[in-house]
Design a protein around this motif. Structure first.
Motif: not given
Lengths: 504, 144
Positions: A129, A133, A136-137, A268, A319
């Motif tokens: 994370l 981050i 992943l977002a 996530a 996330t």
């Protein structure tokens, strides 16, 4: 990938005063207690203690609530190992091998394995994370119903691997669970099988059903025995053996890392999260193991795969909350409520403008994981005492707690009655060698599957296969799933044939 | 003793068949649209085939029932548990729990005249004051 200035500020926020850490240990203890009592949910604990955070500053509140989250995720695994009662749907797979280990007198080792896998899994999840981050977002935003269908389908494939004796019995149990998931109002608002009962509008409550089919039915079966662990010499709570279990975890680095990565990625995905992550991870560990026949009978890899995945999914679930302001489940929804109490809105602007706070939350969680290892080791000695309680007293007491837990979740008579009905079904299934876990997986994922399928059909105008070809991510996931499901066993068979040829 | 088709297995398959049939019938009569039946119809079809396969498999391999004992004891405790679940919101969580735990301990082999009721009383107080206080819902109690 990392903003170094914000990272140094985050260290400053966390370590210049003890205040952010004051509530972490109470939070972990609350989580462990709520997680290890059937029927008390982590999200319930977080909601109950949410008002306590009014007087705290934002970082302190976040660390307290996430400590409950972290402790609760591990607490659910403890009862899954000791009593075959998964504290939540994210601990279902932990019970598959953890409980058989406990019954063989290896409860100390199983608890150690679970603790180490949880700590490593959560650590990996939060490190990922911290590093990823932003990417992943972006990934989370690209996930649509088609991708969710593939992920849920992957979770469902575990059904086929749960019964070594008879494939048809395993499938029957799983499909029965899927059928039961069709009770209640459908995704499109059609009433089905509610028989005029308002309690069935939302379908069968999954957690009471899970408590009944797993725990209550097993307790009925235990009635004739004297103790959970028959051999008196094995009933010790040994710190040394717990530590041996901790050490044994590192003998399976592949299972540990794979489980942690599966958990972080699936965690996530909003709405799917740890419920599916632990199942997919367990399924993959079994499929790729050299000794798949030991799974379900007390294989350490099974406990490691399940616990590492459900703990790392916690980092994954943060996330969407931090980067997009979307809660992935009930626990992160409570965290979002805490955000609003402190006038903070999660999302891209939060990450951009308050990177130091985001980093300090993530670093604080990494610190919590280390504290969990210490607190967990201390608490395991107390929680493990359950193996010393005579079953004549343990069985009715835990059965009573199961019924209370059912009420605690629904707040109506529907909860305890669901526990009782599923205890009967579970007893019949166990008596005739059906895997009860398959029915729970079907029940848990059936509704999710239906919702995502209907959304896919609506978006694709009834052409889901054409739509699949337009979604590179879904297609990639689908191809990967097929390769893993078909390729791995195929490779194993080819390898075995080669070995046989060499031996001949 | 071996038997071709144990009564408990027949009961389970009967429940699966009846419940699935009813859910399918209810879903089809509520709406025959694809969105409503996308899971129910294929799952019911596969379940039907699986039930037949399992029945055929059972007739091929007789089951050894001698190792599985205690049906009546289990059924008695199960019936008691169902009655307890129903009684919780009707006669009160405290009294229902006390009676169930006491009877359960005795049925499971707990010895002594005073130990089971004393344990049941202490356990009930602990549960009502501890577990019960965490419930976000009202909880009916008769004594405590």
């Amino acid at each position: 990938m990392i903003d170094h200035f914000a990272l140094s500020q985050a260290f400053g926020l966390l370590f210049t005063s003890i205040e952010p850490w004051l509530w972490v240990i109470p939070g972990l203890l609350i989580g462990l207690i709520f997680g290890s009592i059937p029927g008390l949910q982590i999200s319930m604990a977080m909601a109950v203690f949410l008002p306590v955070t009014f007087g705290m500053d934002f970082l302190q509140a976040m660390l307290f609530l996430t400590a409950i989250f972290t402790g609760g995720a591990y607490g659910g695994g403890v009862t899954a190992i000791l009593m075959n009662i998964p504290g939540s749907s994210s601990s279902i797979a932990t019970a598959f091998d953890g409980y058989p280990m406990a019954r063989q007198g290896k409860h100390n080792e199983a608890l150690g394995l679970g603790l180490a896998a949880s700590v490593i899994g959560a650590f990996v999840g939060y490190i990922l994370l911290l590093l990823l981050i932003n990417p992943l977002a972006t990934l989370v935003l690209k996930i649509g119903p088609m991708e969710m269908v593939v992920v849920v389908l992957w979770g469902l494939t575990l059904i086929a691997t749960l019964n070594d004796g008879s494939l048809s019995k395993g499938l029957l149990a799983g499909f029965f669970g899927l059928m039961l998931s069709q009770i209640g109002m459908s995704t499109t608002g059609v009433m089905r099988t509610t028989v005029g009962n308002p309690h069935l509008l939302d379908g069968i409550p999954v957690v009471p059903a899970m408590i009944g089919i797993f725990a209550a039915s097993e307790l009925l079966r235990l009635r004739g025995s004297s103790y959970l662990v028959q051999d008196e010499a094995q009933r010790d709570i040994s710190f040394g053996r717990i530590l041996r279990g901790v050490g044994e975890t590192f003998r399976y680095p592949g299972v540990l890392i794979r489980g942690s990565l599966i958990g972080a990625v699936i965690g996530a995905i909003p709405g799917v999260g740890s419920s599916v992550a632990n199942l997919v991870s367990y399924g993959e560990a079994k499929r790729t193991s050299r000794t798949p026949e030991t799974f379900g009978k007390g294989a350490p890899e099974g406990v490691i795969a399940a616990e590492s995945a459900n703990s790392s999914s916690e980092g994954g679930s943060m996330t969407a909350l931090l980067a997009l302001g979307i809660p992935g489940g009930a626990a992160t929804a409570v965290l979002l409520a805490a955000f609003s109490f402190h006038n903070i809105i999660g999302g891209p602007s939060f990450i951009r403008n308050q990177t130091d706070v985001v980093y300090s939350i993530i670093l604080g969680n990494l610190g919590q994981v280390v504290l969990l290892a210490v607190i967990g080791l201390m608490m395991l000695r107390v929680l493990g005492m359950v193996v010393r309680v005579p079953l004549a007293y343990l069985v009715p007491s835990v059965l009573a707690m199961c019924a209370w837990g059912g009420y605690g979740i629904t707040g109506t008579i529907a909860g305890p009655l669901t526990v009782a009905a599923f205890a009967a079904v579970g007893w019949l299934m166990r008596r005739n060698d059906y895997p009860v876990a398959a029915a729970v997986i079907g029940l848990l994922l059936g509704r999710m599957m239906e919702g995502e399928l209907v959304r896919t059909l609506q978006i694709s105008n009834g052409q889901p296969l054409n739509y699949l070809l337009e979604r590179p991510m879904a297609l990639g996931l689908f191809v990967f799933m097929v390769i893993v499901l078909v390729g791995a066993p195929l490779l194993k068979t080819l390898r075995q044939r080669k070995v046989q040829q060499v031996e001949n | 003793m071996t038997t071709r088709f144990p009564a408990t297995h027949a009961a389970l398959l009967g429940i699966v068949f009846a419940a699935s049939g009813f859910i399918l019938w209810s879903a089809v009569s509520a709406s025959a649209s694809l969105n409503n039946l996308v899971v129910a119809v294929p799952v019911a079809a596969v379940l039907g085939i699986l039930v037949l396969l399992v029945i055929a498999g059972t007739f091929r391999k007789p089951v050894d029932e001698s190792a599985k004992t205690g049906v009546w004891g289990d059924l008695l405790l199960l019936a008691g548990f169902a009655a307890f679940c129903f009684a919780l919101t009707h006669i009160g969580f405290d009294v229902a729990t006390f009676v169930f735990v006491w009877a359960g301990v005795v049925m499971s082999g707990g010895r002594g005249l005073w130990q089971p009721p004393l344990y049941a009383a202490l356990f009930t107080v602990l549960l009502v004051k501890g577990f019960g206080s965490l419930f976000p819902y009202p909880m009916l109690t008769l004594v405590l």
